[in-house]
Design an enzyme around this catalytic site. Structure first.
Site, short mmCIF file in Angstrom:
data_model
loop_
_atom_site.label_atom_id
_atom_site.label_comp_id
_atom_site.label_asym_id
_atom_site.label_seq_id
_atom_site.Cartn_x
_atom_site.Cartn_y
_atom_site.Cartn_z
N GLU A 57 -18.90 100.71 27.82
CA GLU A 57 -17.96 101.49 28.33
C GLU A 57 -16.48 100.52 29.74
OE1 GLU A 57 -19.97 102.83 32.17
OE2 GLU A 57 -19.70 101.22 33.50
N SER A 58 -17.14 98.91 28.89
CA SER A 58 -16.01 98.45 29.11
C SER A 58 -14.71 97.91 28.70
CB SER A 58 -16.42 96.77 29.15
OG SER A 58 -17.01 96.34 28.43
#
Lengths: 269, 251
Positions: free
Chosen positions: B51-52
């Site tokens: 998700e980064s």
């Protein structure tokens, strides 16, 4: 045009008691030094905003700077809980902390709406979860075209956003690369912004894929080498994972935290 | 036969669920261990999405956090967080969401927010949602991996952070959720899958050496057991070697 200021002066000028303040950074490029300067200057009543409040937010909360936190994941990444955050939520220590809780997608879209000059954003999130019942800033909305039920979240427009980046030139243009999270959106959504940088150079060497925030979109730039430690700055230094582990013991108890805080603020024990 | 721990069995069983060529949205911790094990073993073409904003990460060691530089350095592309959620996750482009949980209930609903019935005065304040609600909503299916105990496997979660099957079969369709929800739960004792008729999590496989009673005792609801109960194959030497190498490289 962004002004080149010292960190001390930039925080004194841009961050006021009671402001809504976002210090963004997604594991990478967390503006830790700026957070510490806010603690040193003794700001209070801040509404702190961040997708992933980590140890610098634990420190700001423990120091009593914040009265509210808007967030989507509060933890010490890869280590565990934020104990100052927990203590503030569960026991109001040192001051009560109100929370406004979202998901990452919700927060990211709130910044996008803020940066876009729109009042709200729409996403297909939150459906079936208990979050809308606890968070007033999540509302159902019906698509006027398809009739689909979606979630609406209001724009986030912080009074000031602070981010850390690799470089700026003397005119205040900022270059940032690697994991860039929501930093661009958070800066563009804010009324004022401060970018702390590893280095100030005469001319920015072009780097493919590196975001440039033009000088006219930023209020102030401060040169703070190592300003993201113990997080990391791609191209400059690595994440100090041991420091994140070590924080667990310090943050866990009020006394050891207070000793840490006294050391940061220069109070003699 | 090499000896192994129940945690190793869990990681191996979770890794096996990921097929080669799939795309997988990876949570940190146990899911990340399993996904990286799969990619270094039977599924070299597994696309790992963090998700980064790291798409197609190929880390040589286990990342301590989802934003580790190693993930960005080895990724096919690094995109912003709004992009990863809006362009890649939300339209349903990702095959599997791989999640952990603090509490999981019998319909696969996940709590990572608070323990205790009162949100305002929780017994324990947990980190919160992160990317999980949208991962649970939009991935084609969801795998959950966590250690099993009556404290974590509860009749009903204290807070629905991420929606599984709600109160039973048909809830997801009624709410218009695009993905199939949790189709597999991997624990240190065995595997559970939602019953096709009711969506209630049912024990379908035991890990070698584990007895049904043990799993029933470690479950906070009256656990249903499949009539066709299987046994997970023990970890192979090769799987254990890859897993231990990964752990060693990450220590």
């Amino acid at each position: 045009m962004a002004e080149l200021l010292s960190l001390k002066e930039a925080v004194a000028r841009l961050v006021h008691d009671g402001d809504t303040v976002a210090l963004e950074g997604f594991t990478h490029l967390i503006p830790v030094a700026a957070g510490h300067e806010i603690i040193r200057q003794g700001r209070t009543g801040l509404t702190l905003v961040r997708m992933t409040p980590d140890i610098v937010y634990d420190q700001l909360i423990g120091a009593g700077c914040a009265s509210k936190l808007i967030f989507s994941w509060g933890g010490n990444p890869g280590v565990g809980s934020l104990h100052r955050f927990r203590d503030a939520v569960q026991h109001s220590w040192p001051v009560p902390l109100e929370i406004e809780e979202h998901s990452h997608a919700g927060m990211a879209n709130r910044y996008v709406a803020g940066a876009s000059g729109l009042p709200f954003a729409v996403l297909r999130g939150y459906t079936g979860t208990d979050l809308p019942m606890q968070t007033d800033t999540i509302k159902p909305i019906t698509c006027p075209f398809t009739g689909e039920r979606l979630a609406a979240v209001p724009a986030l427009n912080p009074d000031v956003t602070i981010v850390h980046a690799q470089r700026a030139d003397r005119a205040g243009n900022v270059q940032i690369w690697g994991i860039t999270g929501v930093q661009k959106e958070a800066v563009l959504a804010a009324k004022r912004s401060l970018v702390t940088v590893e280095d100030v150079v005469d001319e920015l060497e072009p780097r493919p894929g590196a975001i440039v925030l033009p000088s006219w979109a930023v209020t102030a730039v401060a040169k703070v080498p190592g300003g993201a430690r113990p997080s990391y700055a791609a191209g400059y230094y690595e994440r100090d994972n041991d420091a994140y582990q070590a924080w667990d013991a310090i943050g866990r108890d009020r006394e050891s935290f207070t000793r840490w805080l006294d050391e940061l603020t220069g109070v003699k024990a | 036969m090499t000896e192994y721990t129940s945690d190793e069995m869990m990681s191996v069983a979770a890794a096996r669920a990921l097929g080669d060529g799939m795309s997988c949205f990876v949570g940190i911790g146990l899911p990340s261990t399993a996904a990286n094990l799969a990619r270094r073993g039977h599924a070299p073409n597994l696309t790992l999405i963090y998700e980064s904003g790291c798409l197609g990460a190929k880390p040589t060691r286990l990342p301590l956090s989802i934003g580790d530089g190693e993930l960005a350095d080895t990724a096919d592309a690094v995109v912003s967080v709004p992009e990863v959620f809006n362009y890649w996750l939300q339209p349903g482009r990702i095959d599997v969401g791989f999640l952990g949980a603090a509490q999981l209930d019998k319909f696969g609903n996940i709590n990572t927010t608070v323990i205790g019935p009162d949100y305002a005065n929780p017994k324990v304040r947990l980190p919160g949602a992160g990317g999980a609600p949208e991962i649970a909503a939009s991935c084609r299916e969801v795998f959950v991996v966590l250690r099993q105990s009556p404290r974590t496997f509860v009749e009903k979660v204290d807070f629905v952070t991420s929606f599984g099957h709600g109160t039973g079969k048909g809830d997801r369709e009624r709410l218009g959720l695009p993905g199939a929800g949790p189709t597999l739960v991997v624990t240190d004792l065995g595997l559970m899958r939602p019953d096709p008729e009711t969506a209630e999590l049912t024990l379908t496989e035991l890990h070698p050496g584990v007895e049904v009673d043990q799993v029933v005792e470690a479950t906070g609801w009256k656990l249903k057991v499949s009539g066709d109960l299987g046994t997970t194959p023990a970890p192979t030497e090769a799987e254990l070697r890859i897993l231990r190498d990964l752990k060693r490289a990450s220590a």
